[in-house]
Structures are given as C-alpha cells and as structure tokens.
Design a protein around this motif. Structure first.
Motif, PDB file in Angstrom:
ATOM      1  N   MET A 229      -6.199  18.312  11.668  1.00 33.73           N
ATOM      2  CA  MET A 229      -5.426  18.540  12.889  1.00 33.73           C
ATOM      3  C   MET A 229      -4.672  17.260  13.280  1.00 33.73           C
ATOM      4  O   MET A 229      -5.180  16.165  13.082  1.00 33.73           O
ATOM      5  N   THR A 230      -3.490  17.446  13.852  1.00 31.00           N
ATOM      6  CA  THR A 230      -2.701  16.273  14.271  1.00 31.00           C
ATOM      7  C   THR A 230      -3.443  15.498  15.350  1.00 31.00           C
ATOM      8  O   THR A 230      -3.970  16.071  16.306  1.00 31.00           O
ATOM      9  N   LYS A 231      -3.486  14.185  15.178  1.00 27.22           N
ATOM     10  CA  LYS A 231      -4.161  13.332  16.160  1.00 27.22           C
ATOM     11  C   LYS A 231      -3.113  12.557  16.951  1.00 27.22           C
ATOM     12  O   LYS A 231      -2.267  11.876  16.364  1.00 27.22           O
ATOM     13  N   SER A 232      -3.205  12.673  18.263  1.00 24.03           N
ATOM     14  CA  SER A 232      -2.252  11.975  19.127  1.00 24.03           C
ATOM     15  C   SER A 232      -3.018  10.996  20.018  1.00 24.03           C
ATOM     16  O   SER A 232      -3.818  11.401  20.863  1.00 24.03           O
ATOM     17  N   LEU A 233      -2.776   9.726  19.797  1.00 27.33           N
ATOM     18  CA  LEU A 233      -3.520   8.679  20.506  1.00 27.33           C
ATOM     19  C   LEU A 233      -2.790   8.249  21.784  1.00 27.33           C
ATOM     20  O   LEU A 233      -1.593   7.970  21.757  1.00 27.33           O
TER      21      LEU A 233
ATOM     22  N   SER B 273      -4.190   7.777  13.614  1.00 25.54           N
ATOM     23  CA  SER B 273      -3.471   8.786  14.401  1.00 25.54           C
ATOM     24  C   SER B 273      -2.068   9.032  13.860  1.00 25.54           C
ATOM     25  O   SER B 273      -1.440   8.132  13.305  1.00 25.54           O
ATOM     26  N   ASN B 274      -1.590  10.247  14.045  1.00 24.65           N
ATOM     27  CA  ASN B 274      -0.245  10.601  13.583  1.00 24.65           C
ATOM     28  C   ASN B 274       0.805  10.298  14.644  1.00 24.65           C
ATOM     29  O   ASN B 274       1.924   9.913  14.342  1.00 24.65           O
ATOM     30  N   ILE B 275       0.409  10.540  15.909  1.00 22.54           N
ATOM     31  CA  ILE B 275       1.356  10.369  17.016  1.00 22.54           C
ATOM     32  C   ILE B 275       0.773   9.352  18.004  1.00 22.54           C
ATOM     33  O   ILE B 275      -0.415   9.429  18.343  1.00 22.54           O
ATOM     34  N   ILE B 276       1.619   8.424  18.449  1.00 26.65           N
ATOM     35  CA  ILE B 276       1.165   7.441  19.443  1.00 26.65           C
ATOM     36  C   ILE B 276       1.925   7.670  20.750  1.00 26.65           C
ATOM     37  O   ILE B 276       3.160   7.645  20.779  1.00 26.65           O
ATOM     38  N   LEU B 277       1.155   7.888  21.818  1.00 26.80           N
ATOM     39  CA  LEU B 277       1.739   7.965  23.159  1.00 26.80           C
ATOM     40  C   LEU B 277       1.349   6.679  23.884  1.00 26.80           C
ATOM     41  O   LEU B 277       0.185   6.474  24.230  1.00 26.80           O
ATOM     42  N   HIS B 278       2.321   5.812  24.063  1.00 34.53           N
ATOM     43  CA  HIS B 278       2.072   4.476  24.617  1.00 34.53           C
ATOM     44  C   HIS B 278       2.417   4.474  26.110  1.00 34.53           C
ATOM     45  O   HIS B 278       3.590   4.572  26.474  1.00 34.53           O
TER      46      HIS B 278
END
Ligand SMILES: Nc1nc2c(ncn2[C@@H]2O[C@H](COP(=O)(O)OP(=O)(O)OP(=O)(O)O)[C@@H](O)[C@H]2O)c(=O)[nH]1
Ligand SMILES: [Mg+2]
Length: 201
Positions: free
Chosen positions: A1-5, A114-119
């Motif tokens: 599953m896509t991981k979004s940090l 993680s695949n996606i980083i939300l900073h």
C-alpha cells in the motif's frame, strides 16, 4: 500500500492534520497502528474528539513514535487506499533526551520507506525569524525530498492572520506549485491535499 509520511518540525500540526484529514474522509473511528522507536507495535482506537484531545497539544514533542492510519480516498466508483503516517517532529541540532533522539531517527528512516512526503510548515512561525529566512531544517527536507520523492509542502495554520502574510514569502522562496495552504485545525485546503494524493497513488 502507498505510504504517505507526514513530516516536519515539532508542533507544526502534523497530528492535528492526520486526525482531521481522516475525519474529512469520513472515518468515524480512528484505528492507529503505533510503532515505537524500539520496534514494539500496538493498536489503539480513538473517537475523533478523544484523539484530538489526547494526541494534539501545544507542547513540543507530543508525538514520540510513528502513528499510522489507513485511509480510503474516494476515486471513481471505488477507493484508493493510503497509509497516512504521523511522525515525531524534527528539530535542528541534537535533542538532550535520548527518547526524542531515537524517535527522530525513526522519522528519518520513514522518509526512505515512504512513497509520498507531506511536509508541514507552520506559516505563523516564519516571521519570528529576523531575516524572514526559512529554517535550515525545512530547507534540508525540501532539498532532499523534492528530487527523490513525491512531495508537497502543506503550509499550515493559514487560519491565522500572521500566517496568511507569510504564505506569499514561502511561495516566492520555494515555488507556488509545490505548496498547498491548509488549516489542519479547521480542515481548510483538504480538498487540494486529497487531489494531490489521488494524483500520486
Ligand atoms: N491555529 C491553528 N493551530 C493549529 C493548526 N494545526 C495545529 N494547530 C495547533 O498547533 C499545536 C500543535 O499541534 P500538533 O498537531 O500537536 O502538532 P505536531 O506537529 O503533531 O506536534 P509534535 O507531535 O509535538 O511534534 C496544537 O495546539 C494545535 O491545536 C492550525 O491549522 N491552525
Ligand atoms: Mg504530533
């Protein structure tokens, strides 16, 4: 599953975002998988209001582990799943407490996985700096993630007047296209965050 940090300095609103974004997507009961820096795994279920009360706090380093929630994003006739990962906030320099240092190291490891980083950046803090310059730590996250990861900056606390004044500065400095202004507290900008995630799942 896509991981979004969800990553950023301590106290920028990471946990508030994770909980309220889950609420925005219609999740009634928040089922967290908690990963301690030492490796222990546990599960905890919260009602929304309890989660906000217990896990969101104006003190620094409230979150000292990884807290994951599985989200379902409506897409066409079905759903896309994403694992939203809340993390221990980062600081510049070396924290005096070993517990926090280990938790911050765990956050840094999660960047790799993680695949996606939300900073998240706290817009209201930007102009406490004399030169209105961005904190070095945020620049390091930006420089590393923008080339290696699917990456967005969530410019948080836009509900505050001081934050709105600073948004323009951030956009000029780092480019409009990568920045999504949000209020984690009042669920503003969440439609754009959802759109960004769906585009990149
Ligand atoms: N005004 C305003 N306050 C916010 C917003 N988002 C978070 N806060 C407040 O900022 C403080 C920190 O929020 P948290 O979600 O605990 O921040 P965090 O980044 O998870 O913090 P640590 O886990 O301690 O690193 C709390 O007092 C929140 O109520 C926002 O969009 N607007
Ligand atoms: Mg937190």
């Amino acid at each position: 599953m896509t991981k979004s940090l969800v990553i950023g300095q301590t106290n920028v609103g990471k946990t508030c975002f994770a909980i309220n974004f889950a609420d925005y997507l219609g999740i009634k009961e928040l089922k967290f998988t908690i990963r301690q820096p030492a490796g222990f795994l546990s599960k905890q279920t919260y009602e929304l209001q309890t989660a906000l009360k217990e896990l969101v706090c104006p003190e620094e380093h409230t979150t000292k582990e990884i807290q994951e929630i599985q989200l379902k994003l409506p897409a066409g006739k079905g759903y896309q799943r994403v694992n939203l990962i809340d993390s221990c906030g980062l600081i510049e320099g070396i924290h005096p407490q070993e517990e926090i240092r280990l938790a911050m190291a765990q956050t840094l490891r999660k960047i790799q996985e993680s695949n996606i980083i939300l900073h998240l950046i706290d817009l209201s803090k930007l102009n406490t700096r004399r030169l209105k310059e961005l904190p070095e730590l945020d620049l390091e996250i930006y420089n590393y993630c923008k080339t290696k990861k699917c990456y967005a900056i969530l410019a948080n606390k836009i509900d505050l007047k001081i934050a709105r004044n600073n948004l323009e500065f951030l956009q000029e400095r780092l480019g409009h296209e990568i920045i999504i202004p949000i209020s984690a507290l009042y669920q503003q900008g969440f439609k754009e965050v959802k759109k960004f995630l769906l585009k990149n799942l």
